[in-house]
Design an enzyme around this catalytic site. Structure first.
Site, PDB file in Angstrom:
ATOM      1  N   LYS A  29    -113.465 -51.984-112.200  1.00 24.78           N
ATOM      2  CA  LYS A  29    -113.117 -52.285-111.008  1.00 24.78           C
ATOM      3  C   LYS A  29    -112.749 -53.786-110.703  1.00 24.78           C
ATOM      4  O   LYS A  29    -113.305 -54.792-111.470  1.00 24.78           O
ATOM      5  CB  LYS A  29    -114.243 -52.054-109.863  1.00 24.78           C
ATOM      6  CG  LYS A  29    -113.877 -52.467-108.500  1.00 24.78           C
ATOM      7  CD  LYS A  29    -115.059 -52.192-107.480  1.00 24.78           C
ATOM      8  CE  LYS A  29    -114.776 -52.712-106.144  1.00 24.78           C
ATOM      9  NZ  LYS A  29    -115.852 -52.780-105.203  1.00 24.78           N
ATOM     10  N   GLU A  78    -120.288 -57.805 -93.711  1.00 25.46           N
ATOM     11  CA  GLU A  78    -121.173 -57.703 -95.022  1.00 25.46           C
ATOM     12  C   GLU A  78    -122.271 -58.861 -95.044  1.00 25.46           C
ATOM     13  O   GLU A  78    -121.926 -59.964 -95.088  1.00 25.46           O
ATOM     14  CB  GLU A  78    -120.294 -57.626 -96.122  1.00 25.46           C
ATOM     15  CG  GLU A  78    -121.139 -57.505 -97.311  1.00 25.46           C
ATOM     16  CD  GLU A  78    -120.234 -56.710 -98.483  1.00 25.46           C
ATOM     17  OE1 GLU A  78    -120.802 -56.280 -99.554  1.00 25.46           O
ATOM     18  OE2 GLU A  78    -119.178 -56.501 -98.407  1.00 25.46           O
TER      19      GLU A  78
END
Length: 403
Positions: free
Chosen positions: A165, A210
Site C-alpha cells: 500500500k 484522525e
C-alpha cells in the site's frame, strides 16, 4: 535554555476559544468547543531530520523538568503546555516546532482557565473576526492527470510485489489576502466539522478526523482511519454507501494495513494494547470512513511525544512496508508535503498530550501562499479515477472554509 515560570488560574469558561487566538498566526487545538488557544511565544524550539520527534521529546523533558508550575486547575491542557507540528518526511525543508505560548486560554467540561508564562502581561480579550474574504484554490505541482498517472504507476508496483500500500497526495494552491484573519477559516472548520480536531500551529491549520495518539496518566488511545466513501444524497443512499464501504475488500485491506502498523508501533510500550475486532463506519459531514479505536495501558512510562516518534509515519498516511512506501511517495509526489500528514497537537509538563494526524489541512507561509493537500491510500484494487475523486472529497473542508 531559559527556565519557565507558569501560573494557571481558573476563569469562567469562554463561549468560544477562537476569538482569543491571534488573527494572523493563531495557536489552537480544539474539538466540540473544548481545547486550548495560545497567544505569543514564550519559547520556540525547531527540529529537523530523521530524529526530529525524538529530539523534541528529549528537549521537552528538559524544559518540563526545570519549569516552575503553579496550577490551581489541574485538568488536561492546564499548566505548562506546548503546541507542536512535525513534518511528514525526514528530509522535508520545513522545520518541525514546539511552541510554548505566553498565554493560554482553555476550556474543558465546563471548566475554564488562563495560563501565563514568565509573568506575561499580554492583554487577553476576545476580538472581532476580521473582514470576510474568499479565495480560489487551483491545482499545484501535481495536476489531476499527473495524479492519475501516479496512482497507475503505484498499482503496477503493488501488483509486482514491490509494496502492499502507498498513500499518494496531490496539492492545491492559492493566495491569502494581506491581513487576512485566519480565525475565520478555523471557525468555519470547527462549526462544519465539530467531531474533528480543529488546529492551527505556526501557519499550519486544518480539521483532522484522525487521532494519532492520546496519552493520559499512563493510558493510551488512538483512532485509525483508512478507507473512505462519499456520503449518500439521501438517507437510503447514505445507508447504502456505508454498507458498501463496510464490505469493500479494497477498503478493508487498506484499513487492516493501517491498524496493524499502529499496533506494531505501540505494543512494545504496552503489550496489552488492542484494537476493536472489526472496524466501524465513522460518519463525517462529507465522508464515511472505516475506523478502529486502539487503547491500552503503557508499561514503560512513555510520554505522548515518545509514542508520536514510534508511530509516525503510520500506514494510514504513508503505506506499507514503510520504507518502500516512503520511497514511492518521494518519487511520485513532485512536492514537499511539509507538515501535511505529520503529527500536530500538544504536550504538557507530565508528557501527556493529544496528537492528531494533519489531514484536511493547509499551510499558509509568510508570503500568504496557501498550499493544501489531500491523499488516498493506493492498494492493488485501486482505480485512478476513483482515487482522484476521493481526494476531491477530502479537499472539501479546506476548499469550502477558504471559499
Amino acid at each position: 535554555m531559559t527556565d519557565l515560570t507558569v501560573e494557571t488560574r481558573r476563569i469562567d469558561p469562554v463561549p468560544s476559544l477562537i476569538p482569543y487566538a491571534s488573527a494572523s498566526r493563531p495557536l489552537l487545538f480544539l474539538r466540540r468547543g473544548d481545547g486550548i488557544a495560545g497567544l505569543g511565544e514564550a519559547l520556540r524550539m525547531e527540529f529537523r531530520g530523521p530524529t526530529r520527534v525524538q529530539d523534541a521529546a528529549a528537549a521537552w523533558r528538559e524544559v518540563a523538568a526545570s519549569a516552575r508550575v503553579d496550577d490551581d486547575v489541574r485538568v488536561r491542557g492546564s499548566g505548562l503546555v506546548a503546541f507542536g507540528a512535525f513534518t511528514f518526511d525526514d528530509a522535508s525543508a520545513r522545520s518541525s516546532v514546539l511552541i510554548v505560548p505566553e498565554v493560554v486560554i482553555g476550556r474543558r467540561d465546563g471548566v475554564g482557565w488562563i495560563t501565563r508564562v514568565n509573568g506575561a502581561e499580554t492583554a487577553v480579550a476576545a476580538s472581532p473576526l476580521g473582514t470576510e474574504y474568499r479565495l480560489s484554490l487551483h491545482p499545484g505541482a501535481q495536476s489531476p492527470d499527473a495524479y492519475r498517472a501516479a496512482v497507475a504507476t503505484a498499482v503496477d508496483r503493488i501488483l509486482a510485489g514491490d509494496l502492499k500500500k502507498v498513500v499518494l497526495a496531490r496539492d492545491l494552491v492559492g493566495h491569502v489576502p494581506e491581513g487576512a484573519d485566519l480565525r475565520r477559516v478555523l471557525l468555519e472548520l470547527a462549526l462544519g466539522y465539530p467531531d474533528t480536531w480543529t488546529f492551527s500551529v505556526d501557519g499550519h491549520l486544518g480539521s483532522s478526523p484522525e487521532t494519532l495518539v492520546r496519552v493520559t496518566e499512563g493510558t493510551v488511545t488512538a483512532r485509525v482511519l483508512a478507507g473512505s466513501h462519499a456520503r449518500g444524497s439521501d438517507a437510503e443512499a447514505d445507508a447504502a454507501a456505508s454498507l458498501e464501504l463496510a464490505t469493500s475488500s479494497k477498503d478493508l485491506d487498506e484499513h487492516r494495513f493501517a491498524v496493524e502498523s499502529v499496533l506494531a508501533a505501540l505494543r512494545p510500550h504496552g503489550p496489552g494494547i488492542t484494537a476493536n475486532e472489526l472496524p466501524f463506519a465513522l460518519k463525517l459531514p462529507n465522508l464515511w470512513h472505516l475506523a478502529s479505536d486502539v487503547h491500552g495501558r503503557l508499561s514503560d512510562g512513555s510520554g505522548a511525544l515518545d509514542l508520536v516518534a514510534a508511530l509516525h509515519p503510520t500506514a494510514a498516511v504513508a503505506g506499507t512496508p514503510t520504507a518502500a512506501a516512503m520511497a514511492a511517495i518521494r518519487e511520485l509526489e513532485p512536492f514537499d508535503r511539509g507538515r501535511y500528514a505529520g503529527p500536530v497537537g500538544w504536550v504538557d509538563q507530565s508528557g501527556d498530550g493529544k496528537w492528531a494526524i494533519s489531514l484536511r489541512s493547509a499551510e499558509v507561509d509568510a508570503n500568504g501562499t496557501l498550499t493544501a493537500f489531500a491523499g488516498a491510500g493506493i492498494v492493488a484494487e485501486s482505480d485512478p479515477d476513483r482515487e482522484l475523486a476521493e481526494t476531491k472529497l477530502k479537499f472539501r473542508p479546506i476548499v469550502e472554509a477558504f471559499g
